[in-house]
Write a protein that holds these residues in place. Sequence first.
Motif, PDB file in Angstrom:
ATOM      1  N   SER A 193       0.829  -1.207   0.000  1.00 18.95           N
ATOM      2  CA  SER A 193       0.000   0.000   0.000  1.00 18.95           C
ATOM      3  C   SER A 193       0.865   1.259   0.000  1.00 18.95           C
ATOM      4  O   SER A 193       0.604   2.204  -0.740  1.00 18.95           O
ATOM      5  CB  SER A 193      -0.928  -0.019   1.218  1.00 18.95           C
ATOM      6  OG  SER A 193      -1.661   1.168   1.288  1.00 18.95           O
TER       7      SER A 193
ATOM      8  N   LEU B  18       2.592   1.583  -3.430  1.00 20.44           N
ATOM      9  CA  LEU B  18       1.646   2.046  -4.440  1.00 20.44           C
ATOM     10  C   LEU B  18       1.370   3.536  -4.271  1.00 20.44           C
ATOM     11  O   LEU B  18       1.341   4.293  -5.240  1.00 20.44           O
ATOM     12  CB  LEU B  18       0.353   1.236  -4.350  1.00 20.44           C
ATOM     13  CG  LEU B  18      -0.693   1.527  -5.404  1.00 20.44           C
ATOM     14  CD1 LEU B  18      -0.142   1.284  -6.796  1.00 20.44           C
ATOM     15  CD2 LEU B  18      -1.929   0.672  -5.166  1.00 20.44           C
ATOM     16  N   GLU B  19       1.205   3.979  -3.044  1.00 16.30           N
ATOM     17  CA  GLU B  19       0.965   5.396  -2.773  1.00 16.30           C
ATOM     18  C   GLU B  19       2.156   6.244  -3.214  1.00 16.30           C
ATOM     19  O   GLU B  19       1.985   7.307  -3.818  1.00 16.30           O
ATOM     20  CB  GLU B  19       0.680   5.625  -1.296  1.00 16.30           C
ATOM     21  CG  GLU B  19       0.331   7.054  -0.962  1.00 16.30           C
ATOM     22  CD  GLU B  19      -0.049   7.250   0.488  1.00 16.30           C
ATOM     23  OE1 GLU B  19      -0.072   8.418   0.915  1.00 16.30           O
ATOM     24  OE2 GLU B  19      -0.314   6.267   1.199  1.00 16.30           O
TER      25      GLU B  19
END
Length: 108
Positions: A6, A9-10
Amino acid sequence: MTFNFSQMLEAVLDRRLADVHTAMPARVEKFDAVKQVADCAPLLQANVETEAGFETVSLPVVPNVPVVFPGGGEFRVTFPVKPGDVVLLVFSEASLDRWQAMDGVQPA
């Protein structure tokens, strides 16, 4: 430092979105009153990754920007534009040439 999926990806999305521009202030460098176009220098800078780290650089001049004045029907408000004026650059989501050629209708 460890990233989970996560966070990774951010970070990728944040970096990619840094290059997406919708509107920004700019300074008129040159104005053609006959063609109603201007060359505009963006007044925001970009952070570019180099071998030594990140560097802040000026964005290039955007040439032949159509100057749009407010109006409707047969009425238009105009005013003089000159080098040094600060303007707002607005970036289109799609090609305006294609939009005009298709009489204002264009698939997404």
